[in-house]
Design a protein around this motif. Structure first.
Motif, PDB file in Angstrom:
ATOM      1  N   TYR A 327     -13.317  19.405 -12.662  1.00 39.75           N
ATOM      2  CA  TYR A 327     -12.394  18.304 -12.949  1.00 39.75           C
ATOM      3  C   TYR A 327     -13.156  16.979 -13.036  1.00 39.75           C
ATOM      4  O   TYR A 327     -12.855  16.132 -13.886  1.00 39.75           O
ATOM      5  N   ARG A 328     -14.135  16.798 -12.168  1.00 38.64           N
ATOM      6  CA  ARG A 328     -14.947  15.577 -12.242  1.00 38.64           C
ATOM      7  C   ARG A 328     -15.761  15.544 -13.538  1.00 38.64           C
ATOM      8  O   ARG A 328     -15.891  14.509 -14.184  1.00 38.64           O
ATOM      9  N   GLN A 329     -16.316  16.689 -13.884  1.00 40.76           N
ATOM     10  CA  GLN A 329     -17.105  16.755 -15.117  1.00 40.76           C
ATOM     11  C   GLN A 329     -16.248  16.412 -16.326  1.00 40.76           C
ATOM     12  O   GLN A 329     -16.663  15.643 -17.200  1.00 40.76           O
ATOM     13  N   ALA A 330     -15.046  16.948 -16.386  1.00 40.88           N
ATOM     14  CA  ALA A 330     -14.146  16.653 -17.510  1.00 40.88           C
ATOM     15  C   ALA A 330     -13.777  15.171 -17.538  1.00 40.88           C
ATOM     16  O   ALA A 330     -13.710  14.545 -18.608  1.00 40.88           O
ATOM     17  N   PHE A 331     -13.540  14.593 -16.357  1.00 42.43           N
ATOM     18  CA  PHE A 331     -13.127  13.182 -16.276  1.00 42.43           C
ATOM     19  C   PHE A 331     -14.228  12.265 -16.797  1.00 42.43           C
ATOM     20  O   PHE A 331     -13.989  11.428 -17.682  1.00 42.43           O
ATOM     21  N   TRP A 332     -15.436  12.421 -16.274  1.00 45.66           N
ATOM     22  CA  TRP A 332     -16.510  11.512 -16.690  1.00 45.66           C
ATOM     23  C   TRP A 332     -16.993  11.810 -18.104  1.00 45.66           C
ATOM     24  O   TRP A 332     -17.426  10.900 -18.826  1.00 45.66           O
ATOM     25  N   SER A 333     -16.875  13.041 -18.533  1.00 47.92           N
ATOM     26  CA  SER A 333     -17.232  13.362 -19.920  1.00 47.92           C
ATOM     27  C   SER A 333     -16.311  12.652 -20.901  1.00 47.92           C
ATOM     28  O   SER A 333     -16.734  12.242 -21.992  1.00 47.92           O
ATOM     29  N   ALA A 334     -15.052  12.486 -20.516  1.00 46.07           N
ATOM     30  CA  ALA A 334     -14.113  11.779 -21.393  1.00 46.07           C
ATOM     31  C   ALA A 334     -14.547  10.326 -21.583  1.00 46.07           C
ATOM     32  O   ALA A 334     -14.490   9.784 -22.699  1.00 46.07           O
TER      33      ALA A 334
END
Length: 480
Positions: A327-334
């Motif tokens: 979830y963190r990876q998806a958030f910062w990737s956005a």
């Protein structure tokens, strides 16, 4: 006596059989090549600086009427080396260039010296250089010396001695031509170290870098980039290193400074790696990037931030047993895809630090997380988004944010960090009714609670929208 007379007779008979003139055997191609190279070396031996300036004064005095003694043959031979340099340039002394060209027309060696001097001191847009190129073309057209054949062929193929067209045509052949780069350089004589360090080669490189954005936006971008690397850094060394590094950086990055489609990884990564190798990391070697300009440097920082985030995600997957990390990876990737993350820097625990040494994309650009209260498997990602510095911990660490100007805001690019450096009181995280996020109002950071429901993400997104002007939606930050 009889024996002596017989011996003398045999000797006279033998002498009579020896040819009157010795005819040497024909020279081999290798011997001819050696002679040509030796002659070329002689053609490129200018006088010392002191002798050059003395000759400049002497010739200036003669051609302005203050010295009655005409120049000698040797003086006219050496004068080729001061035609396009110094003050005044020899070519600006009325009558001198005409005398040098006339002397060269009667001596192939002087013609070759004239060519070598022109290539060495070439300056684009110079009227005297343009005139010198015209004189060389005339010498080649009417001369018959075989050692000038190479230059005649270069003129025919590339208009090499046309000061306006030649460098551009050779640059185009190097970037997009059908011949290999090595063949183009050999055909123009620019595979020679002396000529490759002169003004003509410098003009070719500058012209190439000027059209690189168009090449990198074209259908043959990968081929053009590979050829450009072969020209810009033969044998792993950047030509004209310090002098052209600004133009090299801008030329390779400018294709993506207009807000158009970002490059595919297969283009971005080779460009990034080339610039890291030859200009260094702009985060740790900022002065090397000053000539590149702010816009291009900012783009490079974003590319390095992308590499840092990717490496962080990989290292977390290896070392952190954190089921919420996707979830963190998806958030910062956005935010990364939006271009919001201007810069990023990693601080790694001792065990992770050892692993990161093998991550080539980081190119050694990361710090160490050390001291009390730090797990050897823990890692920290520092990011710059607008006016904010954010600190994201692996494992169960909280997310923190500070205005960059706050004294306790962590500085990026340091070689080591303690836990205290990264846990100072920061901004409160606002609530977000749209996602049900309550936030955290005490400045101690935001726990990553309710990842699957978007709770912490909603609060962090609200902070970044208010403070940094970047707003993303739950659809963007939800893992796919």
């Amino acid at each position: 006596m009889t024996h002596t007379r017989n011996a003398m007779g045999r000797l006279r008979a033998g002498i009579a059989l020896v040819p009157r003139a010795f005819v040497p055997p024909p020279k081999t191609p290798s011997q001819r090549l050696v002679e040509m190279l030796q002659a070329t070396d002689l053609d490129r031996r200018p006088p010392t600086d002191q002798a050059m300036e003395a000759l400049r004064r002497r010739l200036h005095a003669f051609y302005t009427g203050r010295d009655k003694a005409p120049p000698t043959r040797r003086e006219l031979r050496d004068a080729a080396w001061l035609l396009w340099n110094g003050a005044p340039q020899g070519a600006e002394i009325p009558g001198l260039m005409a005398a040098v060209v006339e002397a060269a027309s009667a001596s192939p060696r002087r013609s070759r010296s004239l060519i070598e001097a022109w290539l060495r001191d070439f300056v684009p847009g110079s009227a005297t250089v343009r005139a010198g190129g015209g004189s060389i073309r005339t010498l080649l057209a009417y001369g018959r010396d075989p050692l000038l054949d190479h230059w005649r062929q270069a003129q025919t193929a590339f208009a090499m001695f046309d000061a306006d067209a030649g460098p551009a045509r050779i640059g185009a052949a190097l970037l997009t031509g059908p011949q290999r780069v090595e063949e183009v350089l050999a055909a123009t004589g620019l595979d020679d170290a002396f000529r490759a360090s002169g003004g003509y080669m410098r003009a070719i490189l500058r012209g190439m870098l000027g059209v690189m954005p168009k090449v990198l936006r074209g259908g043959a971008a990968h081929v053009g980039l590979e050829r450009a690397f072969a020209v810009l850094a033969p044998d792993g060394e950047l030509r004209f290193g310090q002098e052209l590094r600004g133009e090299v950086g801008r030329g390779l990055l400018a294709a993506w400074l207009d807000g158009g489609r970002p490059p595919a990884p297969t283009l971005r990564e080779p460009v990034r790696d080339f610039l890291l190798r030859h200009l260094g990391d702009p985060r740790t070697r900022a002065p090397m990037w000053t000539p590149v300009g702010e816009a291009a440097t900012a783009l490079m920082r974003q590319w390095l931030a992308r590499a840092s985030l990717a490496a962080f995600f990989d290292l977390i997957a290896e070392h952190a047993l954190d089921h919420q990390w996707r979830y963190r990876q998806a958030f910062w990737s956005a935010y990364l895809e939006r271009g919001a993350i201007e810069d990023a820097w990693l601080a790694l625990g001792s065990r992770v630090h050892s692993s990161a040494k093998t991550v080539s994309d980081l190119a050694g650009a990361f710090g160490r997380l050390e001291g009390g209260g730090v797990d050897s498997n823990q890692s920290v990602l520092l990011m710059r988004i607008g006016p904010l510095v954010l600190c994201e911990w692996s494992h169960n660490g909280k997310l923190r944010a500070w205005p960059a100007e706050w004294k306790n805001a962590p500085a990026l690019y340091r070689s080591s960090y303690s836990r205290d450096d990264l846990t100072g009181k920061g901004l409160p995280f606002p609530s977000n009714p749209a996602t049900g996020s309550r936030g955290s109002d005490d400045g101690s950071g935001l726990a990553h609670n309710g990842s699957d429901r978007g709770l912490w993400q909603g609060s962090a997104a609200e902070l970044l929208a208010r403070r940094a002007g970047f707003r993303i939606t739950p659809a963007e930050w939800t893992p796919r």
